[in-house]
Design a protein around this motif. Structure first.
Motif, PDB file in Angstrom:
ATOM      1  N   ARG A   1      43.936  52.444  42.957  1.00 35.23           N
ATOM      2  CA  ARG A   1      44.729  51.575  43.689  1.00 35.23           C
ATOM      3  C   ARG A   1      46.337  53.354  43.355  1.00 35.23           C
ATOM      4  NH1 ARG A   1      46.564  46.692  44.526  1.00 35.23           N
ATOM      5  NH2 ARG A   1      44.625  46.160  42.834  1.00 35.23           N
TER       6      ARG A   1
ATOM      7  N   TRP B   1      47.874  55.602  46.737  1.00 34.99           N
ATOM      8  CA  TRP B   1      48.723  56.108  47.613  1.00 34.99           C
ATOM      9  C   TRP B   1      49.495  55.968  47.391  1.00 34.99           C
ATOM     10  CZ3 TRP B   1      44.937  55.876  50.541  1.00 34.99           C
ATOM     11  CH2 TRP B   1      43.754  54.587  50.838  1.00 34.99           C
TER      12      TRP B   1
ATOM     13  N   GLN C   1      36.483  47.163  47.337  1.00 32.81           N
ATOM     14  CA  GLN C   1      37.755  46.973  48.571  1.00 32.81           C
ATOM     15  C   GLN C   1      38.387  47.771  48.635  1.00 32.81           C
ATOM     16  OE1 GLN C   1      40.148  43.334  48.765  1.00 32.81           O
ATOM     17  NE2 GLN C   1      38.375  41.985  48.440  1.00 32.81           N
TER      18      GLN C   1
ATOM     19  N   PRO D   1      42.577  49.460  48.321  1.00 33.79           N
ATOM     20  CA  PRO D   1      43.067  48.472  47.807  1.00 33.79           C
ATOM     21  C   PRO D   1      44.404  48.789  47.622  1.00 33.79           C
ATOM     22  CG  PRO D   1      42.829  51.012  46.627  1.00 33.79           C
ATOM     23  CD  PRO D   1      41.456  50.585  47.380  1.00 33.79           C
ATOM     24  N   ASP D   2      45.158  48.106  48.283  1.00 37.48           N
ATOM     25  CA  ASP D   2      46.390  47.652  48.795  1.00 37.48           C
ATOM     26  C   ASP D   2      47.735  48.955  48.794  1.00 37.48           C
ATOM     27  OD1 ASP D   2      45.451  45.272  49.662  1.00 37.48           O
ATOM     28  OD2 ASP D   2      46.911  44.017  47.836  1.00 37.48           O
ATOM     29  N   GLY D   3      48.251  48.500  49.717  1.00 37.03           N
ATOM     30  CA  GLY D   3      49.527  50.014  49.043  1.00 37.03           C
ATOM     31  C   GLY D   3      49.302  51.053  50.087  1.00 37.03           C
TER      32      GLY D   3
ATOM     33  N   ASP E   1      38.572  42.825  53.633  1.00 34.60           N
ATOM     34  CA  ASP E   1      39.397  43.526  54.366  1.00 34.60           C
ATOM     35  C   ASP E   1      39.918  44.379  54.866  1.00 34.60           C
ATOM     36  OD1 ASP E   1      39.072  40.284  54.669  1.00 34.60           O
ATOM     37  OD2 ASP E   1      40.625  40.402  53.853  1.00 34.60           O
TER      38      ASP E   1
ATOM     39  N   PRO F   1      42.604  47.206  55.040  1.00 33.79           N
ATOM     40  CA  PRO F   1      44.164  47.075  54.677  1.00 33.79           C
ATOM     41  C   PRO F   1      45.371  45.891  55.539  1.00 33.79           C
ATOM     42  CG  PRO F   1      43.133  48.951  54.246  1.00 33.79           C
ATOM     43  CD  PRO F   1      42.119  48.303  54.836  1.00 33.79           C
ATOM     44  N   SER F   2      45.739  44.887  55.169  1.00 36.05           N
ATOM     45  CA  SER F   2      46.681  43.911  55.864  1.00 36.05           C
ATOM     46  C   SER F   2      48.115  45.043  56.271  1.00 36.05           C
ATOM     47  CB  SER F   2      46.862  43.324  55.440  1.00 36.05           C
ATOM     48  OG  SER F   2      47.804  43.260  53.640  1.00 36.05           O
ATOM     49  N   ASP F   3      47.957  45.930  55.543  1.00 41.05           N
ATOM     50  CA  ASP F   3      49.370  46.269  55.823  1.00 41.05           C
ATOM     51  C   ASP F   3      49.018  48.021  56.652  1.00 41.05           C
ATOM     52  OD1 ASP F   3      48.479  48.321  53.509  1.00 41.05           O
ATOM     53  OD2 ASP F   3      50.025  48.036  52.810  1.00 41.05           O
TER      54      ASP F   3
ATOM     55  N   SER G   1      48.765  43.648  62.078  1.00 41.27           N
ATOM     56  CA  SER G   1      49.657  44.434  61.461  1.00 41.27           C
ATOM     57  C   SER G   1      49.378  45.958  63.031  1.00 41.27           C
ATOM     58  CB  SER G   1      49.907  45.367  60.377  1.00 41.27           C
ATOM     59  OG  SER G   1      48.949  45.953  59.976  1.00 41.27           O
TER      60      SER G   1
END
Ligand SMILES: *[C@@H]1O[C@H](CO)[C@@H](O)[C@H](O)[C@H]1NC(C)=O
Ligand SMILES: *[C@@H]1O[C@H](CO)[C@@H](O)[C@H](O)[C@H]1NC(C)=O
Ligand SMILES: *[C@@H]1O[C@H](CO)[C@@H](O)[C@H](O)[C@H]1NC(C)=O
Ligand SMILES: *[C@@H]1O[C@H](CO)[C@@H](O)[C@H](O)[C@H]1NC(C)=O
Length: 964
Positions: free
Chosen positions: A183, A186, A204, A206-208, A228, A230-232, A256
């Motif tokens: 993670r 980022w 996945q 990772p988020d961020g 998914d 990444p949503s951001d 986004s």
């Protein structure tokens, strides 16, 4: 650390130099030590000379002009191998280290990034292996760019990578890195490009990711990422290129993304993304490349796609999209490639594409004002190179202004419901290389203007309703490599001009109404690999030689008046002269003259039999009278065989022949006493006839002691040149002893009659067991045992340098215990010298379907592999219980192909003889069928050796059944 190459004296020299010469610095020492650890096969580093104290002149070294210290080392593609030595750590002022595209091996030294000055490391394109050491990223100093791409690095990405806070470019693509992305990756917020493509990373993303406001490029393609997108991702406002293709990503496109204000390339193909293509896609105004192919997108394509005025490539292929393609696409005037194939689109797409574009290009339509020069056209089709609308449900006609597509290279409209005729303007697609209109409803003729499409390589018009003739002008398309016009209603002849298309490899004209004979010119096509004219009305002779000897029957079948060795039909009309043989001639020179006259395809099998029979036309009954049993017993000692003189009376029932000939009988067993009865008659009469084959008639008779033997009378005996040759061959065959090979017990020779005395095998031929009227259904176990028996018999023959040449179900005998015995071997060899090989192929090896393709003369050498082919066909015959070629109503069913198709469509089990009613182990049947197909391969070198076949069969045999 140092290679042996560095001698003690070298160090002494260094030590002296260092002290003697104040300009001698660590750079020279480091570089010389580094060089000493390398192999430099092309002496590219020859200028690196320890006596030269100024490394700034050395190849690949760049110095700071003020300090004269080495700041850059650029050794891209120097063919260097060996390890990257520690010598380089001496170069305290190095900021760029490029060793890419060499042959460097070993693991990464974790110390390099610790060099305080180093900013760029490029080790890409080497053979570095092992894990990326934790320490590698621990003290990154001022590192800006690291590329380790294209090596063999393994293991997980160290968490320490996130410490390199100054990193702009990180490229680890094309390694074997595994595990998850940490993670903390980022935290590298200064990253501009990140390339982890083509590794084994998973889990996945990772988020961020959104924290990377400076990121221009991210490539995570060809990994195992799931979850998914990444949503951001939309917060990375500098992103120009996103490539997440070929992973296992799922879910919808995150909204986004619509804020990606400078993105030009989005590649998400080859994932499992779902949902509709969102309306906001039209907001990414800078988009040039959009690849969403091979996902599970559904619904309609939004009209907003037309807002993307810079779009060059759009690929929506292989999804579940429906409805019409939005005509707003014609606003995308920069499009180069449109691929919407393999969806469920409907509507008359061509109509609007072409009318929209012609309205757009309104001031260009005077193109045809008597001037053939193509004027520039403005319109969205102007620059289009690829248009793939295949495999949808589009309807409508191909418009006549298709010439607008001036840049078109590939046009694929196949598998839709397009109809009408093919416009002549098709010939104006001067740059088109691939034209695929197959599997539509096009009718009318193929316009001869097609010859104008001079760049064509592939022309696919199959599966339409085209009629009329094949235009001779097609020969103007000189680059053509593939022509498929099959399954239409074309008529007339095949134009000879096709022969000038020297690049042609693939021609399929099957299932039309073509007539006439094949033009001679096609023999010139030297690159052909596929030639299919089946199911037409082609007449006359197939070309012979080269490629044409190797085409399978299925490629020519269904033309009732076609002749030639491939279709096993002789072209008698071409060689009308009948050949008459003087059957009573015992003069070998006459025979020779005769054999010299034999032309390919002249003799039919029945003619051969007739010739043989003619020699003994009087023989309904051949009486072998044994005389002088005791004579020449001395020869027996030499020969380890009993040589007997006997007379043969060629009698018909009661009328004994007057001219008695003395012959020679040899029994290999040495059991002279078998015949030790003066005047013993062995009667060979019609009632005792066991069968007829290409080589002769076989009779059953008993020896004096009552033991049955099978006596084969060679019907082709007139063609055997010399007694010496015959006897040599017989002695060779007589030595063979194998439980799966019929034993030759002896022979009889006269100039005009030869008999072979074989063991009698009681169970009859395999043919009878499989196809005979009284046949009792063989069990699977019996079938398997027959197959392995044949294989062992053949392997034994091959091991003794005997090629059978004539393998077929009638030549495999089954004894009382169900053991298969191969018979009738080795005879072709006797005749091969006398007969042209082509005659042998078509005639002696008469059984349709067993003949290996290469047997059909001239160019290919005949080896044992032709038996392997026959064996393969036999395997299929035994398993399926069907003849190799069966004639249905007006069709010819070729076993091998039916089974091959069955196998391809996964219906293998249905191929097994229905009489077995599923009473067989699938785990044996399937590999046996596959083995049969491999043995029956068209290419001799693809077939295994019989010895291997035996081993494979022994492996296939299930152990549990072995015990039965
Ligand atoms: C790398 O080394 C191998 C053998 O070690 C050699 O065959 C190959 O040509 C080398 N490649 C380069 C780019 O020098
Ligand atoms: C990463 O390195 C490979 C191999 O040198 C190169 O093909 C690729 O373009 C690089 N990726 C980026 C983003 O520069
Ligand atoms: C055709 O048009 C081209 C370009 O406008 C011009 O150069 C050429 O002379 C014209 N030819 C004829 C026959 O009008
Ligand atoms: C082609 O088919 C259309 C109907 O789809 C028909 O109207 C037309 O006459 C046909 N043309 C030819 C040449 O058969």
């Amino acid at each position: 650390m140092f290679k042996d190459a560095i001698s003690l004296s070298f160090f002494l020299f260094l030590a002296v130099s260092v002290t003697a010469d104040p300009t001698f610095n660590d750079d020279v020492l480091g570089l010389i030590v580094f060089k000493a650890g390398l192999d430099d096969p092309f002496s590219k580093l020859a200028s690196w000379n320890a006596e030269d104290t100024d490394p700034c002149n050395w190849v690949g070294c760049i110095c700071d002009p003020v300090t004269n210290r080495v700041t850059e080392l650029r050794l891209d593609a120097f063919s260097l191998s060996g390890h990257i030595g520690r010598g380089l750590l001496r170069l305290q002022f190095l900021h760029t280290l490029i060793l890419s595209n060499n042959n460097l091996t070993g693991t990464l030294n974790p110390e390099f990034p610790h060099l305080a000055s180093l900013q760029v490391i490029d080790f890409s394109g080497n053979h570095l292996s092992g894990r990326i050491p934790d320490g590698f990223f621990e003290q990154c100093g001022s590192l800006r760019s690291v590329s380790l791409a294209n090596n063999k690095l393994t293991g997980a990405l160290p968490v320490s990578v996130s410490y390199c806070s100054t990193l702009n470019h990180l490229n680890l693509s094309s390694n074997q890195l595994s595990g998850r992305l940490p993670r903390d990756i980022w935290f590298l917020i200064t990253l501009k490009s990140l390339d982890f493509s083509d590794n084994l990373l998973q889990g996945q993303i990772p988020d961020g990711l959104g924290a990377l406001y400076d990121l221009h490029l991210i490539n995570l393609s060809s990994n195992w990422f799931s979850g998914d997108v990444p949503s951001d991702i939309g917060r990375c406002s500098s992103l120009k290129s996103i490539d997440f293709s070929d992973n296992y990503l799922s879910g919808n496109l995150p909204e986004s993304m619509k804020t990606l204000g400078s993105c030009s390339s989005i590649r998400l193909q080859g994932n499992s993304l779902t949902g509709e293509i969102p309306d906001w896609i039209g907001d990414i105004a800078t988009l040039e490349t959009l690849d969403l192919s091979a996902n599970n997108f559904s619904g309609n394509v939004p009209f907003s796609l037309g807002n993307l005025e810079f779009l060059k490539q759009v690929n929506l292929s292989t999804n579940m999209l429906t409805g019409e393609l939005p005509h707003t696409i014609s606003n995308c005037s920069n499009l180069i490639s449109i691929d919407v194939s393999k969806n469920s689109f409907t509507g008359d797409v061509l109509k609007w594409i072409f009318s929209e574009s012609s309205s757009l290009s309104r001031f260009t339509l005077h193109k045809r004002s008597g001037n053939d020069t193509i004027l520039p056209i403005v319109g969205f089709l102007q620059g289009l190179r690829v248009l793939d609308l295949s495999s949808n449900a589009f309807s409508g006609e191909l418009p006549s202004n298709i010439w607008i597509l001036t840049s078109l290279v590939q046009l694929n409209l196949s598998t839709n419901s397009l109809f009408g005729s093919i416009p002549t303007a098709i010939g104006e697609l001067k740059l088109a290389e691939i034209l695929d209109l197959s599997s539509n409803l096009f009718n009318g003729t193929i316009p001869s203007a097609i010859g104008g499409a001079v760049s064509l390589k592939e022309l696919n018009l199959q599966r339409n309703r085209l009629s009329g003739q094949i235009p001779a002008h097609v020969s103007n398309c000189s680059a053509l490599n593939t022509i498929d016009l099959s399954e239409n209603e074309l008529s007339g002849g095949i134009p000879g001009s096709i022969g000038s298309l020297s690049n042609l490899e693939y021609i399929d004209l099957s299932r039309n109404n073509l007539s006439g004979s094949l033009p001679k010119e096609i023999e010139k096509l030297s690159h052909l690999t596929t030639f299919n004219i089946s199911h037409n009305k082609i007449t006359g002779e197939l070309p012979a030689g080269g490629f044409f000897n190797t085409i399978p029957l299925s490629a020519v079948t269904g033309n009732p008046s076609l002749c030639g060795s491939v279709v096993n039909r002789s072209c008698l009309s071409v060689h009308p002269k009948p050949i008459v043989l003087n059957p009573n001639s015992s003069n070998p020179t006459n025979d020779h003259a005769f054999s010299g006259q034999i032309r390919k395809n002249v003799l039919s099998i029945s003619a051969l039999i007739a010739i043989g029979a003619a020699a003994f036309i009087a023989i309904g009954v051949v009486v072998v009278t044994l005389l002088n049993v005791h004579a020449k017993s001395t020869v027996a000692r030499h020969d380890t065989a009993a040589t007997l003189a006997l007379s043969i009376g060629e009698t018909f029932s009661c009328s004994p022949s007057k001219d008695q000939e003395f012959g020679k009988l040899v029994m290999f067993s040495g059991e002279a006493d078998v015949f030790d009865t003066t005047g013993a008659d062995a009667l060979l009469n019609k009632d005792c006839e066991l069968g007829r084959g290409g080589f002769g008639v076989v009779y059953k008779t008993n020896l004096q002691d009552g033991r049955p033997v099978a006596v084969k009378k060679l019907t082709v005996s007139g063609l055997i040149k010399s007694q010496e040759e015959f006897e040599r061959e017989m002695r060779k065959l007589g030595k063979l002893r194998h439980m799966n090979v019929v034993e030759l017990k002896g022979y009889y020779w006269t100039q005009s009659l030869q008999l072979l005395i074989n063991d009698f095998v009681s169970g009859g031929s395999l043919y009878r067991h499989l196809h005979g009227d009284e046949s009792v259904c063989l069990t699977w176990r019996q079938r398997f045992s027959i197959i392995i028996g044949i294989a062992r018999g053949l392997a034994y023959l091959h091991g003794n340098n005997i090629t059978h040449y004539n393998l077929k179900a009638t030549n495999v005998l089954i004894n009382a215990t169900g053991e298969a015995k191969v018979s009738d071997f080795g005879l072709a060899r006797l005749l091969a010298s006398a007969l042209d090989r082509c005659v042998l192929s078509g005639k002696v090896q008469s059984a349709l379907g067993y003949t290996a393709p290469e047997f059909a003369c001239r160019t290919v050498k005949i080896t044992d592999k032709c038996d392997v082919y026959g064996f393969g066909i036999l395997v299929l015959e035994v398993v399926t219980g069907k003849r190799p070629v069966e004639y249905a109503e007006d069709d010819v069913v070729v076993l091998c192909e039916t089974v091959r198709e069955g196998l391809e469509e996964g219906r293998v089990e249905e191929c097994v003889d229905g009489r077995l009613r599923g009473n067989f182990p699938t785990e044996e049947a399937i590999p046996v069928i596959k083995l049969g197909l491999v043995c029956g391969s068209q290419v001799p070198s693809n077939r295994p050796e019989m010895e291997e076949v035996v081993k494979i069969l022994e492996l296939i045999q299930c152990p549990s059944h072995d015990l039965e």
